[in-house]
Design a protein around this motif. Structure first.
Motif, PDB file in Angstrom:
ATOM      1  N   THR A   1      23.859  50.325 -23.701  1.00  0.00           N
ATOM      2  CA  THR A   1      24.716  49.631 -22.731  1.00  0.00           C
ATOM      3  C   THR A   1      26.162  49.872 -23.127  1.00  0.00           C
ATOM      4  O   THR A   1      26.560  49.619 -24.269  1.00  0.00           O
ATOM      5  CB  THR A   1      24.412  48.117 -22.741  1.00  0.00           C
ATOM      6  OG1 THR A   1      23.037  47.941 -22.424  1.00  0.00           O
ATOM      7  CG2 THR A   1      25.258  47.392 -21.709  1.00  0.00           C
TER       8      THR A   1
ATOM      9  N   ALA B   1      26.672  45.718 -14.875  1.00  0.00           N
ATOM     10  CA  ALA B   1      25.554  45.122 -15.623  1.00  0.00           C
ATOM     11  C   ALA B   1      24.562  44.458 -14.666  1.00  0.00           C
ATOM     12  O   ALA B   1      23.343  44.529 -14.875  1.00  0.00           O
ATOM     13  CB  ALA B   1      26.084  44.104 -16.624  1.00  0.00           C
TER      14      ALA B   1
ATOM     15  N   GLY C   1      29.152  48.101 -19.012  1.00  0.00           N
ATOM     16  CA  GLY C   1      27.965  47.350 -18.590  1.00  0.00           C
ATOM     17  C   GLY C   1      26.834  48.243 -18.106  1.00  0.00           C
ATOM     18  O   GLY C   1      25.709  47.782 -17.947  1.00  0.00           O
TER      19      GLY C   1
END
Ligand code: SF4
Length: 284
Positions: free
Chosen positions: A128, A207, A115
């Motif tokens: 990512t 994330a 993430g």
């Protein structure tokens, strides 16, 4: 590298100025022939025994040109350390015995969590991460094991360092099918560390931290409170875990991943005070 007239002339001229000027001229010619930076080429020239010997002996321009040509075409690592300065290697399961042989422990590694948005030197852009990666620690963006004399763990350097061939285009992405090293493997003998890692991931999902920091960096003031809350929680968890379980701050780079404040710095942010209130602001 063509032995053209201008090259010979340049070498002749530098030769008349002594070994220092000649080494510089050789580095400049190697840099343009092999596509290296100036520092990297100077390092490669200094490391090559034959070329260094010719420079010290003020050999003829023709001899130097032949040696430089061979060096520029050599299908091998010249020790220029360009890749070591770009980042540290990500690690694979088969690196584990090498790490042990080099005496590297958990404080020498860091986790990039699934993430996270990280810069890929190979792709030349942010990406990512779909799964976690373990890397050797870095210093100022370079591999921490790069010293003045080159790689300090050369005989046990990780697979990625062995595999990469800047001269042939063989790159680390071609290793993607091999099993990566992860915290499950590295911390298998330490169930407390593994449980702490899982708990931290649940409380501070990578994330979400990255999104909040990206929003703050993008000027969204409304994201600031959330980002600051992440930073505070991260700091509290690290301090508490170190105090209670005795893991060093350095070891937590592997067990928990990078501190949120370090991630904030990657977004160009730093922690400051407005009055007595903490704020995230662009690095000054
Ligand atoms: S481990 Fe050695 S070869 Fe690999 S990037 Fe670090 S300094 Fe370079």
């Amino acid at each position: 590298m063509p032995e053209n007239t201008s090259m010979i002339q340049r070498l002749e001229q530098a030769r008349s100025q002594g070994p220092g000027a000649l080494a510089q001229a050789c580095a400049a010619l190697l840099a343009s022939a092999r596509g290296l930076g100036a520092l990297a080429a100077a390092r490669a020239v200094a490391l090559d025994r034959e070329l260094s010997g010719l420079i010290a002996a003020l050999a003829s321009a023709q001899e130097l040109a032949i040696c430089l040509d061979e060096l520029a075409r050599a299908a091998r690592c010249l020790g220029c350390a360009t890749c070591c300065r770009a980042s540290s290697p990500t690690l694979y399961a088969e690196d584990q015995p090498r790490l042990a042989a080099a005496g590297l422990g958990r404080e020498h590694m860091l986790t990039l969590r699934a993430g996270e948005k990280v810069y890929s030197a190979r792709l030349g852009r942010l990406q990512t991460l779909g799964r976690e990666l373990i890397k050797l620690r870095e210093q100022a963006g370079a591999c921490a094991w790069l010293g003045d004399g080159g790689c300090a763990i050369y005989d046990n350097r990780p697979l990625q360092c062995r595999w990469l061939e800047c001269w042939s285009g063989r790159h680390a992405g071609q290793l993607d099918g091999r099993p990566r090293l992860g915290r499950e493997l590295l911390l298998a003998a330490d169930p407390i560390a593994l449980a702490l890692a899982r708990e931290y991931d649940a409380k501070l999902p990578a994330a979400e931290i990255h999104q909040a920091l990206a929003d703050v960096a993008g000027g969204e003031e409304s994201a600031s409170a959330q980002a600051l809350a992440f930073l505070e929680l991260d700091h509290g968890l690290r301090t508490g875990i170190s105090g209670r379980y005795g893991y060093s701050v350095e070891a937590l780079f592997l067990i928990l991943g990078r501190p949120a404040l370090e991630v904030a710095a990657n977004y160009g942010l730093e922690l400051g005070l407005e009055g007595e209130a903490p704020v995230l602001r662009p690095k000054g």
